[in-house]
Design a protein around this motif. Structure first.
Motif, PDB file in Angstrom:
ATOM      1  N   GLN A 374       1.079  11.734   1.885  1.00 38.80           N
ATOM      2  CA  GLN A 374       0.869  13.126   2.255  1.00 38.80           C
ATOM      3  C   GLN A 374      -0.569  13.549   2.040  1.00 38.80           C
ATOM      4  N   PHE A 375      -1.180  13.067   0.950  1.00 40.20           N
ATOM      5  CA  PHE A 375      -2.562  13.466   0.704  1.00 40.20           C
ATOM      6  C   PHE A 375      -3.499  12.889   1.765  1.00 40.20           C
ATOM      7  N   GLN A 376      -3.227  11.661   2.249  1.00 38.40           N
ATOM      8  CA  GLN A 376      -4.034  11.106   3.332  1.00 38.40           C
ATOM      9  C   GLN A 376      -3.896  11.951   4.586  1.00 38.40           C
ATOM     10  N   ALA A 377      -2.648  12.352   4.872  1.00 41.22           N
ATOM     11  CA  ALA A 377      -2.408  13.194   6.050  1.00 41.22           C
ATOM     12  C   ALA A 377      -3.160  14.514   5.941  1.00 41.22           C
ATOM     13  N   ASP A 378      -3.153  15.128   4.740  1.00 35.71           N
ATOM     14  CA  ASP A 378      -3.842  16.402   4.539  1.00 35.71           C
ATOM     15  C   ASP A 378      -5.350  16.258   4.717  1.00 35.71           C
ATOM     16  N   VAL A 379      -5.923  15.158   4.181  1.00 34.24           N
ATOM     17  CA  VAL A 379      -7.367  14.928   4.327  1.00 34.24           C
ATOM     18  C   VAL A 379      -7.736  14.795   5.798  1.00 34.24           C
ATOM     19  N   ARG A 380      -6.944  14.061   6.547  1.00 30.29           N
ATOM     20  CA  ARG A 380      -7.249  13.848   7.963  1.00 30.29           C
ATOM     21  C   ARG A 380      -7.175  15.153   8.755  1.00 30.29           C
ATOM     22  N   LYS A 381      -6.262  16.053   8.367  1.00 32.48           N
ATOM     23  CA  LYS A 381      -6.130  17.327   9.078  1.00 32.48           C
ATOM     24  C   LYS A 381      -7.357  18.215   8.914  1.00 32.48           C
ATOM     25  N   ARG A 382      -8.121  17.989   7.833  1.00 30.67           N
ATOM     26  CA  ARG A 382      -9.284  18.838   7.559  1.00 30.67           C
ATOM     27  C   ARG A 382     -10.589  18.259   8.097  1.00 30.67           C
ATOM     28  N   LEU A 383     -10.534  17.050   8.638  1.00 26.54           N
ATOM     29  CA  LEU A 383     -11.778  16.384   9.009  1.00 26.54           C
ATOM     30  C   LEU A 383     -12.512  17.083  10.139  1.00 26.54           C
ATOM     31  N   SER A 384     -11.774  17.701  11.069  1.00 25.48           N
ATOM     32  CA  SER A 384     -12.439  18.297  12.217  1.00 25.48           C
ATOM     33  C   SER A 384     -12.816  19.754  11.981  1.00 25.48           C
ATOM     34  N   GLY A 385     -12.523  20.278  10.782  1.00 28.36           N
ATOM     35  CA  GLY A 385     -12.907  21.649  10.474  1.00 28.36           C
ATOM     36  C   GLY A 385     -11.974  22.665  11.113  1.00 28.36           C
ATOM     37  N   GLU A 403       1.607  10.509  -2.802  1.00 28.38           N
ATOM     38  CA  GLU A 403       0.286   9.958  -3.073  1.00 28.38           C
ATOM     39  C   GLU A 403       0.215   8.499  -2.659  1.00 28.38           C
ATOM     40  N   ARG A 404      -0.989   7.998  -2.597  1.00 30.02           N
ATOM     41  CA  ARG A 404      -1.221   6.597  -2.246  1.00 30.02           C
ATOM     42  C   ARG A 404      -0.822   5.706  -3.405  1.00 30.02           C
ATOM     43  N   SER A 405      -0.191   4.595  -3.090  1.00 33.61           N
ATOM     44  CA  SER A 405       0.227   3.654  -4.138  1.00 33.61           C
ATOM     45  C   SER A 405      -1.003   2.993  -4.748  1.00 33.61           C
ATOM     46  N   PRO A 406      -1.080   2.902  -6.079  1.00 32.23           N
ATOM     47  CA  PRO A 406      -2.243   2.270  -6.722  1.00 32.23           C
ATOM     48  C   PRO A 406      -2.387   0.809  -6.303  1.00 32.23           C
ATOM     49  N   GLN A 407      -3.600   0.421  -5.962  1.00 37.77           N
ATOM     50  CA  GLN A 407      -3.835  -0.962  -5.537  1.00 37.77           C
ATOM     51  C   GLN A 407      -3.544  -1.963  -6.654  1.00 37.77           C
ATOM     52  N   ILE A 408      -3.650  -1.505  -7.896  1.00 36.57           N
ATOM     53  CA  ILE A 408      -3.443  -2.425  -9.013  1.00 36.57           C
ATOM     54  C   ILE A 408      -1.995  -2.876  -9.097  1.00 36.57           C
ATOM     55  N   LEU A 409      -1.078  -2.136  -8.444  1.00 37.08           N
ATOM     56  CA  LEU A 409       0.328  -2.528  -8.396  1.00 37.08           C
ATOM     57  C   LEU A 409       0.624  -3.419  -7.194  1.00 37.08           C
ATOM     58  N   GLU A 410      -0.353  -3.567  -6.285  1.00 36.72           N
ATOM     59  CA  GLU A 410      -0.116  -4.311  -5.048  1.00 36.72           C
ATOM     60  C   GLU A 410      -1.085  -5.472  -4.852  1.00 36.72           C
ATOM     61  N   SER A 411      -1.921  -5.745  -5.859  1.00 34.89           N
ATOM     62  CA  SER A 411      -2.978  -6.751  -5.700  1.00 34.89           C
ATOM     63  C   SER A 411      -2.813  -7.890  -6.688  1.00 34.89           C
ATOM     64  N   ASN A 412      -3.481  -8.996  -6.380  1.00 36.32           N
ATOM     65  CA  ASN A 412      -3.597 -10.097  -7.328  1.00 36.32           C
ATOM     66  C   ASN A 412      -4.572  -9.658  -8.423  1.00 36.32           C
ATOM     67  N   ILE A 413      -4.100  -9.554  -9.661  1.00 35.79           N
ATOM     68  CA  ILE A 413      -4.936  -9.000 -10.727  1.00 35.79           C
ATOM     69  C   ILE A 413      -5.527 -10.087 -11.627  1.00 35.79           C
TER      70      ILE A 413
END
Length: 739
Positions: A374-385, A403-413
């Motif tokens: 949802q936060f990514q969607a909200d940021v994109r909606k504001r890009l064009s002013g 929110e976006r899933s933390p990369q540390i939970l999805e990556s080779n650490i």
């Protein structure tokens, strides 16, 4: 800073005039000097200052400065277009100047290279100083700083690497963590380690910039810290799709053409799911633009994929010609990078993203298609002013994750664990993660480091592990590079490491030119495999640079190779060479092409990548991966893939990368001898391989007499290569206990 907070050293920066109780220091006839370089301000400074005062962040300036004086850590909530990333670092620089830099300078992290550069250029302009002097930046393979630098932008991974030599970051008085909501591995580690560093350095200030709901999470993690909220910029007019559109890719392209035909002013940003879709869209739009009427104006598609290597084209460049429209094509990463794209008037959001999610059980990435947050969607909606339009190719009532899933939970650490072990040596305690890594992934990382001899019997870094942590490569490649010193093939291994760390050097051929591209690439193919082919390509590229009558860029174009990728590999190789020289490791003379050198390169690769071995079980290219018993094929772009019908495929191979996707392909594959694999792989790794026919074959080679006694007890091998094998495993080689 205000005089009531720091009366001994009044701030003379003229932009402070809005804070009560502050007067700019005036010299002569209203001649005002820049306190950072002592020179008079230019007229452009005042023009930009007028623009800066209209930013939403300016309304909280006094509140922020008071909080900075009275608190070690501050959380600021606000989107990129509020001005947070340009103004707050400048105010922090003034704060450090007011203390005469007794506690250090200012550093501001970013999650992608392009934004670090763009922000540094913009802020240097606003502060009326020279880039590389008072304001600078540090990104991978490029540093633009000096001893005069008081404000530095850098990527989060570069600040982490700096901690190798300065664990408590004592060079800095203020550390700004920008884009904390992106949840990159490096940013999460910084947020975890800074909690301990603040206890050790009471004079240090940390400012975290994020957007909700990440700000709520930060307030829970850092108890009792102030929150400063910025007014959000207005959203554009939002148009949602009425139905779930599975054909989002072509719908987005049709919408681009429809917008262009309206002749409305403004550039377009399209967010696709992956870099592959971005490049495909670019190819299609390049073809379609030739069919558009001249009266519509020129349409210029531009690829913008953060993380794909190299710096991106500047978002603030002027159009190529009057009446032209840029169509920026991007994937899901780094929405915040669009802070400078004032020309954007249309945003097309497909609402999906392809991510690589690491599975520790099979030591491989899986490609997953999922919705954006949802936060990514909200940021994109504001890009064009407020005057623009955002077209969302998904229903308005779609349930998006918050929110976006933390990369540390999805990556080779594994690299992360190696770094944290190094930090323990430097005196830092445990990293207090906002979201702790998965225990299974953590154990797999410790096990891998143990196999690589990076840990001692107590679970601490061994001498080899300490040296590996100094090399800016993943642990497996770092171990191979170390092994090359023993096997006298350092020059060749430096080239392999650089080529595999840089973006792919193979260009996607234009439509109808695939056969020509394959023929050109085939000229570099080496019979021993893809690792050796990469050396051939790099050596040929270097030769083209030495030929004065020939342009290296033109040479790359003729052979369908990416010039910027090869230049990046050249820079990485130079950096790795400097690292080996700094830690005083020997660099042998190149001897590529000799039989001994070929054998040594394979032994060197196996020293680090013995966990990535596969065997062709039926002679037709169906490879069985020993560590997790999955079946895979050689990637079509491999030299083996291109010549499999002519030369046949090798039975045993080592591979650099395997992704669990539709085709389950192994990339960068070279032939190896099973006898050499047995020689190079640690025995405690070998005996922990899951039972299979392939393991039985290896065990017969390792211990033919002992294996002969078990043969009658084995089940007949089946086509899936999952024979249970001999149950008797020597007790000496039980799985080692990870401390």
């Amino acid at each position: 800073m205000s005089q009531e907070n720091n009366s001994a050293e009044p701030d003379i920066y003229p932009e402070n005039e809005e804070c009560p109780g502050e007067d700019p220091l005036v010299f002569g006839d209203e001649l005002e000097l820049n306190q950072f370089d002592g020179l008079p301000f230019s007229s452009r400074y005042y023009k930009l200052l007028k623009e800066r005062k209209t930013l939403p962040v300016w309304k909280v300036r006094c509140e922020f400065e008071d909080a900075l004086v009275n608190n070690q850590l501050i959380v600021v909530s606000g989107t990129a277009k509020t001005g947070r990333s340009t103004q707050i670092p400048q105010w922090c620089a003034e704060f450090c100047l007011s203390a005469q830099y007794q506690h250090g300078m200012v550093v501001c992290t970013q999650t992608n290279r392009q934004q670090a550069v763009d922000l540094a250029l913009r802020v240097a302009d606003e502060m009326d100083v020279n880039i590389g002097h008072e304001v600078g930046y540090t990104i991978t393979l490029e540093t633009c700083c000096s001893s005069d630098t008081v404000l530095r932008y850098c990527t989060d991974d570069m600040l982490l690497r700096e901690m190798m030599s300065d664990p408590f970051l004592e060079h800095y008085g203020v550390i700004i963590i920008d884009q904390a909501h992106e949840r990159t591995v490096s940013t999460d580690i910084l947020l975890g380690l800074l909690k301990d560093i603040l206890l050790q350095r009471p004079e240090l200030r940390v400012v975290v910039l994020a957007v909700p709901p990440m700000t709520d999470k930060l307030l829970g993690h850092y108890v009792g810290v102030p929150l400063i909220s910025l007014e959000d910029s207005c959203s554009a007019e939002v148009v949602h799709s009425n139905s779930g559109n599975k054909d989002y890719f072509y719908s987005a392209l049709r919408l681009v053409l429809e917008i262009h035909r309206t002749k409305e002013d403004g550039d377009i940003v399209v967010f696709f799911a992956s870099a592959g879709e971005v490049y495909c869209a670019h190819s299609i739009l390049q073809r379609e633009r030739t069919r558009l009427g001249v009266e519509l104006g020129q349409m210029v598609p531009v690829v913008l994929c953060p993380g794909q290597g190299g710096l991106l084209p500047s978002l603030t460049e002027q159009p190529d010609s009057r009446g032209s429209r840029k169509v920026f094509l991007s994937n899901q990463q780094g929405e915040d990078m669009w802070w400078a794209a004032e020309s954007v008037n249309f945003v097309i959001d497909t609402g999906v993203q392809k991510k690589m999610v690491y599975n520790p059980r099979i030591r491989a990435n899986s490609e997953v298609l999922q919705t954006i947050s949802q936060f990514q969607a909200d940021v994109r909606k504001r890009l064009s002013g407020p005057t623009g339009k955002c077209f969302c190719l998904y229903p308005e009532d779609s349930q998006l994750p918050a929110e976006r899933s933390p990369q540390i939970l999805e990556s080779n650490i594994t690299s992360t664990v190696l770094f944290l072990k190094r930090m323990e040596i430097g005196g830092l305690g445990q990293c207090d993660f906002i979201d702790r890594p998965d225990p299974e992934g953590l154990m797999q990382a410790l096990e891998e480091l143990d196999y690589l001899a990076a840990l001692d019997d107590d679970g601490n870094l061994s001498e080899i592990g300490i040296i590996m942590s100094e090399i800016p490569l993943d642990p497996q490649m770092a171990k191979s590079l170390l092994a090359s010193c023993e096997f006298d093939c350092v020059s060749e291994m430096l080239t392999i490491a650089a080529m595999l760390s840089a973006p792919s050097c193979f260009l996607e051929p234009p439509a109808g030119m695939t056969h020509e591209a394959v023929q050109c690439h085939r000229k570099f193919q080496h019979p021993e495999g893809d690792h050796f082919t990469l050396i051939n390509i790099y050596n040929a590229f270097k030769q083209s640079q030495r030929e004065q009558y020939f342009s290296a860029e033109k040479w790359c174009q003729d052979y369908y190779l990416d010039h910027s990728a090869l230049k990046t590999a050249e820079a990485i190789r130079s950096e790795l060479t400097d690292t080996l020289n700094r830690i005083e490791l020997p660099i042998s003379e190149p001897s590529f092409g000799t039989k001994t050198n070929t054998h040594n390169i394979k032994r060197t690769l196996l020293a680090g990548f013995f966990m990535q071995i596969a065997r062709d079980v039926d002679g037709s290219g169906n490879y069985f991966i020993l560590t997790h018993k999955h079946m895979a094929q050689v990637h079509p772009f491999s030299s083996y893939g291109a010549q499999s019908h002519k030369l046949g495929l090798p039975e045993w191979v080592i591979f650099h990368e395997y992704t669990l996707s539709e085709n389950n392909c192994m990339r960068t594959v070279s032939e190896i001898s099973p006898q050499v694999f047995i020689q190079m792989a640690p025995l405690y790794f070998f005996y922990n391989l899951p039972p299979s026919e392939s393991k039985n074959i290896l065990q017969d080679m390792l211990d033919p007499d002992g294996s002969r006694n078990c043969k009658e007890q084995r089940a007949a091998p089946d086509s899936s290569d999952t024979d249970s094998g001999c149950a008797a495993v020597p007790q000496t080689y039980d799985r080692c206990v990870i401390q």
